[in-house]
Design a protein around this motif. Structure first.
Motif, PDB file in Angstrom:
ATOM      1  N   VAL A   1       1.033  -1.072  -0.140  1.00  0.00           N
ATOM      2  CA  VAL A   1      -0.051  -0.164   0.188  1.00  0.00           C
ATOM      3  C   VAL A   1       0.901   1.430  -0.096  1.00  0.00           C
ATOM      4  N   THR A   2       0.643   1.980  -0.933  1.00  0.00           N
ATOM      5  CA  THR A   2       1.657   3.345  -1.221  1.00  0.00           C
ATOM      6  C   THR A   2       0.844   4.595  -0.717  1.00  0.00           C
ATOM      7  N   HIS A   3      -0.290   4.430  -0.574  1.00  0.00           N
ATOM      8  CA  HIS A   3      -1.088   5.589  -0.171  1.00  0.00           C
ATOM      9  C   HIS A   3      -2.406   5.246   0.196  1.00  0.00           C
ATOM     10  N   VAL A   4      -3.023   5.824   1.231  1.00  0.00           N
ATOM     11  CA  VAL A   4      -4.253   5.822   1.667  1.00  0.00           C
ATOM     12  C   VAL A   4      -5.149   7.112   1.600  1.00  0.00           C
ATOM     13  N   ARG A   5      -6.165   6.963   0.573  1.00  0.00           N
ATOM     14  CA  ARG A   5      -6.877   8.197   0.447  1.00  0.00           C
ATOM     15  C   ARG A   5      -7.879   8.314   1.396  1.00  0.00           C
ATOM     16  N   ASP A   6      -8.409   7.374   1.839  1.00  0.00           N
ATOM     17  CA  ASP A   6      -9.715   7.286   2.876  1.00  0.00           C
ATOM     18  C   ASP A   6      -9.896   6.093   3.351  1.00  0.00           C
ATOM     19  N   VAL A   7     -10.538   5.580   4.285  1.00  0.00           N
ATOM     20  CA  VAL A   7     -10.958   4.358   4.793  1.00  0.00           C
ATOM     21  C   VAL A   7     -11.336   3.524   3.712  1.00  0.00           C
ATOM     22  N   ASP A   8     -11.963   3.775   2.596  1.00  0.00           N
ATOM     23  CA  ASP A   8     -12.333   2.811   1.682  1.00  0.00           C
ATOM     24  C   ASP A   8     -11.754   3.006   0.062  1.00  0.00           C
ATOM     25  N   THR A   9     -10.549   3.737   0.248  1.00  0.00           N
ATOM     26  CA  THR A   9      -9.840   3.678  -0.951  1.00  0.00           C
ATOM     27  C   THR A   9      -8.434   3.728  -0.655  1.00  0.00           C
ATOM     28  N   ILE A  10      -7.687   2.752  -1.221  1.00  0.00           N
ATOM     29  CA  ILE A  10      -6.135   2.767  -1.087  1.00  0.00           C
ATOM     30  C   ILE A  10      -5.465   2.596  -2.188  1.00  0.00           C
ATOM     31  N   GLU A  11      -4.117   2.776  -2.431  1.00  0.00           N
ATOM     32  CA  GLU A  11      -3.443   2.451  -3.582  1.00  0.00           C
ATOM     33  C   GLU A  11      -2.258   1.414  -3.330  1.00  0.00           C
ATOM     34  N   VAL A  12      -2.450   0.617  -4.192  1.00  0.00           N
ATOM     35  CA  VAL A  12      -1.644  -0.626  -4.193  1.00  0.00           C
ATOM     36  C   VAL A  12      -0.555  -0.376  -5.245  1.00  0.00           C
ATOM     37  N   ASN A  13       0.795  -0.168  -4.983  1.00  0.00           N
ATOM     38  CA  ASN A  13       1.549   0.034  -5.997  1.00  0.00           C
ATOM     39  C   ASN A  13       1.273   1.076  -7.001  1.00  0.00           C
ATOM     40  N   ASN A  14       0.669   2.085  -6.125  1.00  0.00           N
ATOM     41  CA  ASN A  14       0.099   3.539  -6.863  1.00  0.00           C
ATOM     42  C   ASN A  14      -1.177   3.210  -7.773  1.00  0.00           C
ATOM     43  N   LEU A  15      -1.657   2.037  -7.706  1.00  0.00           N
ATOM     44  CA  LEU A  15      -2.904   1.682  -8.360  1.00  0.00           C
ATOM     45  C   LEU A  15      -4.069   1.825  -7.219  1.00  0.00           C
ATOM     46  N   PRO A  16      -4.878   2.841  -7.659  1.00  0.00           N
ATOM     47  CA  PRO A  16      -6.113   3.192  -6.808  1.00  0.00           C
ATOM     48  C   PRO A  16      -7.125   1.859  -6.773  1.00  0.00           C
ATOM     49  N   VAL A  17      -7.498   1.593  -5.383  1.00  0.00           N
ATOM     50  CA  VAL A  17      -8.386   0.436  -5.428  1.00  0.00           C
ATOM     51  C   VAL A  17      -9.381   0.872  -4.330  1.00  0.00           C
ATOM     52  N   ARG A  18     -10.635   0.870  -4.736  1.00  0.00           N
ATOM     53  CA  ARG A  18     -11.963   1.214  -3.992  1.00  0.00           C
ATOM     54  C   ARG A  18     -12.538  -0.115  -3.414  1.00  0.00           C
ATOM     55  N   LEU A  19     -12.518  -0.242  -1.929  1.00  0.00           N
ATOM     56  CA  LEU A  19     -12.923  -1.434  -1.488  1.00  0.00           C
ATOM     57  C   LEU A  19     -14.416  -1.482  -1.607  1.00  0.00           C
ATOM     58  N   ASN A  20     -14.730  -2.584  -2.350  1.00  0.00           N
ATOM     59  CA  ASN A  20     -16.064  -3.062  -2.747  1.00  0.00           C
ATOM     60  C   ASN A  20     -17.228  -3.299  -1.519  1.00  0.00           C
ATOM     61  N   GLY A  21     -18.138  -2.502  -1.528  1.00  0.00           N
ATOM     62  CA  GLY A  21     -19.186  -2.757  -0.523  1.00  0.00           C
ATOM     63  C   GLY A  21     -18.879  -2.083   0.730  1.00  0.00           C
ATOM     64  N   VAL A  22     -17.808  -1.378   0.762  1.00  0.00           N
ATOM     65  CA  VAL A  22     -17.451  -0.528   2.109  1.00  0.00           C
ATOM     66  C   VAL A  22     -18.054   0.799   1.789  1.00  0.00           C
ATOM     67  N   ASP A  23     -18.610   1.476   2.866  1.00  0.00           N
ATOM     68  CA  ASP A  23     -18.981   2.736   2.668  1.00  0.00           C
ATOM     69  C   ASP A  23     -18.412   3.473   3.961  1.00  0.00           C
ATOM     70  N   GLY A  24     -17.378   4.315   3.711  1.00  0.00           N
ATOM     71  CA  GLY A  24     -16.662   5.219   4.755  1.00  0.00           C
ATOM     72  C   GLY A  24     -16.711   6.411   4.636  1.00  0.00           C
ATOM     73  N   PRO A  25     -16.766   6.998   5.590  1.00  0.00           N
ATOM     74  CA  PRO A  25     -16.860   8.729   5.576  1.00  0.00           C
ATOM     75  C   PRO A  25     -15.450   9.376   4.899  1.00  0.00           C
ATOM     76  N   GLU A  26     -15.963  10.167   4.178  1.00  0.00           N
ATOM     77  CA  GLU A  26     -14.719  11.208   3.483  1.00  0.00           C
ATOM     78  C   GLU A  26     -14.164  11.854   4.361  1.00  0.00           C
ATOM     79  N   PRO A  27     -12.921  12.331   4.365  1.00  0.00           N
ATOM     80  CA  PRO A  27     -12.062  12.857   5.305  1.00  0.00           C
ATOM     81  C   PRO A  27     -12.973  14.259   5.824  1.00  0.00           C
ATOM     82  N   ASN A  28     -13.866  14.790   5.160  1.00  0.00           N
ATOM     83  CA  ASN A  28     -14.120  15.948   5.631  1.00  0.00           C
ATOM     84  C   ASN A  28     -15.644  15.802   6.533  1.00  0.00           C
TER      85      ASN A  28
END
Length: 141
Positions: free
Chosen positions: A31-58
């Protein structure tokens, strides 16, 4: 392999992935970056976690949820099964850390909710009082 060769190979893979991905395809990497609780980047490739609803940072709980996910996965190896779907710039998938589903982990920790529209209720059993207090996206209802 030199660092330059590694970077060129990674860029080539990202270009290939950005064009098409089949359902059931797996990716592995750190994991090269965490955008928020339901979106991470794996080797800089963004992946949205399927079926997970997390709050936005704001949103309520969003910063804490992002911090929680960052602590769990940043720079750690994960394995993600992609669905073949893409939302914005992100591939959709289920990711695992040491064999444990990241979505289930986040929901059980009270950092996200089940998005039944996409999970088909898969994560409902992991919801807690804390997770149920988080805002839910209208598309998940």
């Amino acid at each position: 392999m030199t660092k330059l060769h590694y970077q060129a190979a990674t860029i080539g893979l990202l270009i290939a992935f950005s064009q098409s991905v089949c359902a059931g395809e797996w990716i592995e990497g750190r994991v090269t970056h965490v955008r928020d609780v339901d979106t991470i980047e794996v080797n800089n490739l963004p992946v949205r976690l399927n079926g997970v609803d997390g709050p936005e940072p704001n949103q309520q709980g969003g910063r804490a949820a992002k911090q929680w996910m960052t602590k769990q996965v940043l720079r750690k190896p994960v394995r993600c099964e992609l669905t073949g779907a893409k939302t914005y710039d992100r591939w959709v998938g289920t990711c695992y850390l040491d064999g444990e589903d990241l979505g289930a982990m986040a929901i059980a920790a009270g950092q996200a909710r089940d998005c039944k529209r996409y999970s088909k209720g898969k994560y409902k059993k992991f919801e807690t009082q804390q997770s149920l207090a988080l805002p839910q996206a209208s598309y998940c209802r």
